[in-house]
Design a protein around this motif. Structure first.
Motif, PDB file in Angstrom:
ATOM      1  N   ALA A  37       0.835  -1.206   0.000  1.00 12.92           N
ATOM      2  CA  ALA A  37       0.000   0.000   0.000  1.00 12.92           C
ATOM      3  C   ALA A  37       0.867   1.252   0.000  1.00 12.92           C
ATOM      4  N   LEU A  38       1.973   1.225   0.749  1.00  7.21           N
ATOM      5  CA  LEU A  38       2.869   2.381   0.762  1.00  7.21           C
ATOM      6  C   LEU A  38       3.510   2.581  -0.606  1.00  7.21           C
ATOM      7  N   GLU A  39       3.903   1.491  -1.229  1.00 12.27           N
ATOM      8  CA  GLU A  39       4.531   1.601  -2.551  1.00 12.27           C
ATOM      9  C   GLU A  39       3.584   2.235  -3.564  1.00 12.27           C
ATOM     10  N   ASN A  40       2.303   1.948  -3.435  1.00 13.30           N
ATOM     11  CA  ASN A  40       1.321   2.458  -4.392  1.00 13.30           C
ATOM     12  C   ASN A  40       0.698   3.783  -3.975  1.00 13.30           C
ATOM     13  N   ALA A  41       1.084   4.298  -2.826  1.00 13.13           N
ATOM     14  CA  ALA A  41       0.518   5.556  -2.342  1.00 13.13           C
ATOM     15  C   ALA A  41       1.086   6.739  -3.122  1.00 13.13           C
ATOM     16  N   PRO A  42       0.347   7.835  -3.240  1.00 18.29           N
ATOM     17  CA  PRO A  42       0.882   9.025  -3.906  1.00 18.29           C
ATOM     18  C   PRO A  42       1.981   9.662  -3.075  1.00 18.29           C
ATOM     19  N   PRO A  43       2.830  10.452  -3.689  1.00 13.91           N
ATOM     20  CA  PRO A  43       3.908  11.117  -2.943  1.00 13.91           C
ATOM     21  C   PRO A  43       3.353  12.009  -1.836  1.00 13.91           C
ATOM     22  N   LEU A  44       3.882  11.864  -0.653  1.00 14.06           N
ATOM     23  CA  LEU A  44       3.426  12.673   0.473  1.00 14.06           C
ATOM     24  C   LEU A  44       3.680  14.157   0.226  1.00 14.06           C
ATOM     25  N   LYS A  45       4.720  14.469  -0.512  1.00 12.08           N
ATOM     26  CA  LYS A  45       5.065  15.872  -0.755  1.00 12.08           C
ATOM     27  C   LYS A  45       3.970  16.623  -1.504  1.00 12.08           C
ATOM     28  N   ASP A  46       3.073  15.881  -2.153  1.00  9.17           N
ATOM     29  CA  ASP A  46       1.993  16.525  -2.891  1.00  9.17           C
ATOM     30  C   ASP A  46       0.786  16.842  -1.999  1.00  9.17           C
ATOM     31  N   ALA A  47       0.832  16.406  -0.733  1.00  6.81           N
ATOM     32  CA  ALA A  47      -0.294  16.635   0.176  1.00  6.81           C
ATOM     33  C   ALA A  47      -0.338  18.090   0.619  1.00  6.81           C
ATOM     34  N   GLU A  48      -1.536  18.619   0.749  1.00  9.57           N
ATOM     35  CA  GLU A  48      -1.698  19.992   1.227  1.00  9.57           C
ATOM     36  C   GLU A  48      -1.166  20.103   2.647  1.00  9.57           C
ATOM     37  N   GLY A  49      -0.378  21.138   2.900  1.00  9.20           N
ATOM     38  CA  GLY A  49       0.183  21.362   4.221  1.00  9.20           C
ATOM     39  C   GLY A  49       1.473  20.609   4.500  1.00  9.20           C
ATOM     40  N   PHE A  50       2.013  19.959   3.476  1.00 12.78           N
ATOM     41  CA  PHE A  50       3.178  19.086   3.643  1.00 12.78           C
ATOM     42  C   PHE A  50       4.343  19.813   4.310  1.00 12.78           C
ATOM     43  N   ARG A  51       4.588  21.062   3.946  1.00 17.71           N
ATOM     44  CA  ARG A  51       5.771  21.767   4.444  1.00 17.71           C
ATOM     45  C   ARG A  51       5.433  22.931   5.373  1.00 17.71           C
ATOM     46  N   ASP A  52       4.247  22.926   5.933  1.00 19.93           N
ATOM     47  CA  ASP A  52       3.847  24.010   6.830  1.00 19.93           C
ATOM     48  C   ASP A  52       4.408  23.793   8.229  1.00 19.93           C
ATOM     49  N   PHE A  53       4.554  24.873   8.963  1.00 22.36           N
ATOM     50  CA  PHE A  53       4.924  24.791  10.369  1.00 22.36           C
ATOM     51  C   PHE A  53       3.733  24.350  11.228  1.00 22.36           C
ATOM     52  N   GLY A  54       2.580  24.926  10.969  1.00 22.10           N
ATOM     53  CA  GLY A  54       1.504  24.693  11.930  1.00 22.10           C
ATOM     54  C   GLY A  54       0.172  24.638  11.277  1.00 22.10           C
TER      55      GLY A  54
END
Length: 496
Positions: free
Chosen positions: A479-496
């Protein structure tokens, strides 16, 4: 079996028997990172060409018949708070986003001398401040059992790398549970040793041993193996007693702590140490676990040490530490320091000498209360964390079962209860909670009974493995291998 799924001891022994090539082993781990890390973002910096070069050197040494060091050919992940020469050390801070280490930290150097190979750097919260692994430099690290949830922190990247089989060993550090909390959330092992066992020669305030480094692994035996390497003489830490070039504790005992009969021990169990804001779902999971393992235990008593004032003591001492380390950064570059560090510095600035003296005095009484308690108790069993994993978009739990928390670190109270007394504590996997997320059992022992804590944890690990319903979960790698890149998730690089 895929070599990635071997324990450290299994891999070490296979390498020594020449059943497993160090190069093939390193390649398998690199391939695992490349297969699944896009989904969890645990390993944030690496030089895989160098890893393979180091593995080839290990293979050549094996072929030569030379005497092999204890971790020969093993690979370990390194929390992005300590240096690996040639790799970035960012501390999760934009102020150090371009910082590349020119030397190995003493922990990394010790592991290299023991024959281990650094895989790469694992993600952290900014300056390891907080229990949610996310920062503006590398983004968030997700829980491999639910990619919408946090892996906790601050050693979250290390815990996730272990859970996903990217490495068998990893470094971590712990002030308010930074080893133990992510271990609990990710179904791995995190061990916080007694002060000075793993020297902290560069600890900012040497007189306050609240933070310490320690081992993380997938089994207790592997954690003990690693602790035997990390526990070394270093006079720069005032809590590491060195006599005639040796410490007072024998590092080899950590790797081989021996067996213990659980039925002969006096065990205290507590859901909250009398003060930790523990979620009902965690209390329920803990009661279920204790009921299941009780037949293997001797005398069990629902009690805990006197933890009066723990929240206030910890908040003051933590604020003093952060004020000493980060005040200048907050003043000079406030827009480049995150909310957790800023909040701790503000707490420190609000203190006066009387408040600090009072906290130190109360911590002394707290410590002595724990020593009195352990005169008639051998070990404490309790939950590792106060809550089930929350969404990673939540910077920290602002409330627990409808009751507001005091600060971004209040939900770590189950862990800092032992921190304040300076007692060794380990988290081991213990099934799942009612939401299907990993549950971690914490074992706390007497100060400097680190080998005893490892021995008891290993026995409980065996009991848990043979108890239906408490089996440690494993992440779904497909499931992890087939999951989309986490970096594309909204809020991926936010502080809070």
């Amino acid at each position: 079996m895929n070599p990635c799924d071997l324990t450290a001891i299994e891999a070490r022994d296979a390498i020594r028997r020449r059943d497993l090539s160090p190069v093939d082993y390193a390649r398998a781990l690199i391939e695992r990172v490349e297969r699944v890390d896009h989904a969890v973002n645990a390993v944030v910096a690496a030089d895989f060409d160098r890893v393979l070069d180091d593995a080839r050197e290990a293979e050549a040494a094996l072929a030569s018949g030379a005497e092999l060091p204890p971790l020969h050919g093993l690979v370990f992940a390194v929390k992005d708070m300590i240096d690996v020469a040639g790799l970035p050390t960012t501390f999760g801070s934009p102020l150090f986003a371009e910082n590349v280490a020119t030397r190995d930290d003493p922990i990394v150097a010790a592991m290299r001398r023991a024959g281990a190979i650094p895989l790469g750097k694992t993600n952290v919260p900014e300056w390891s401040a907080g229990g949610n692994t996310r920062n503006v430099v590398y983004g968030v690290t997700a829980n491999p059992y639910d990619l919408a949830k946090t892996c906790a922190g601050s050693s979250g990247g290390s815990a996730v790398a272990l859970a996903c089989g990217m490495a068998p060993l990893a470094t971590g550090s712990d002030t308010g549970g930074s080893l133990r909390n992510p271990a609990a959330f990710c179904s791995v092992v995190g061990f916080r040793p007694s002060p000075g066992v793993v020297p902290g020669g560069d600890r900012g305030i040497a007189a306050l041993p609240l933070p310490t480094s320690g081992p993380m692994a997938r089994t207790v035996a592997d954690a003990g193996l690693m602790l035997g390497i990390l526990a070394r003489p270093d006079r720069r830490d005032p809590y590491t007693a060195v006599i005639d070039g040796r410490t007072l504790w024998a590092p080899e005992r950590f790797a081989s702590p021996g067996r213990v009969d659980l039925a002969t021990l006096k065990i205290a169990v507590t859901e909250d140490f009398g003060f930790a804001p523990t979620e009902a779902i965690v209390r329920s999971a803990f009661r279920r676990a204790v009921a299941a393992i009780s037949p293997a235990l001797g005398a069990v008593d629902e009690t805990s040490p006197d933890c009066s004032g723990a929240d206030d003591i910890f908040s003051v001492l933590r604020a003093v530490m952060f004020l000493g380390s980060h005040h200048r950064r907050v003043v000079e570059t406030p827009d480049r320091v995150g909310p957790n560090v800023t909040a701790n510095v503000a707490e420190g600035l609000a203190l006066d000498a009387v408040a600090i003296a009072d906290a130190l005095t109360r911590q002394s009484a707290y410590y002595r209360a724990w020593q009195s308690f352990f005169e008639t108790t051998d070990y404490i069993l309790c939950p590792a964390v106060t809550v089930s994993p929350r969404p990673w978009r939540e910077l920290y739990p602002a409330e627990i079962d409808g009751r507001p928390t005091r600060s971004y670190y209040h939900w770590l109270a189950m862990a800092y209860a032992a921190t304040l007394a300076g007692h060794p504590a380990i988290t081991i996997p213990c099934g799942r909670d009612a939401l299907g997320m990993p549950f971690g059992l914490q074992i706390v022992g007497r100060r400097h009974d680190d080998a005893g804590v490892l021995a008891v944890a290993a026995e409980l690990e065996r009991v848990i493995a043979g108890t239906s319903g408490l089996e440690p979960p494993q992440p779904d790698l497909a499931a992890l291998e087939n999951a989309p890149p986490l970096k594309d998730a909204e809020g991926f690089r936010d502080f809070g």
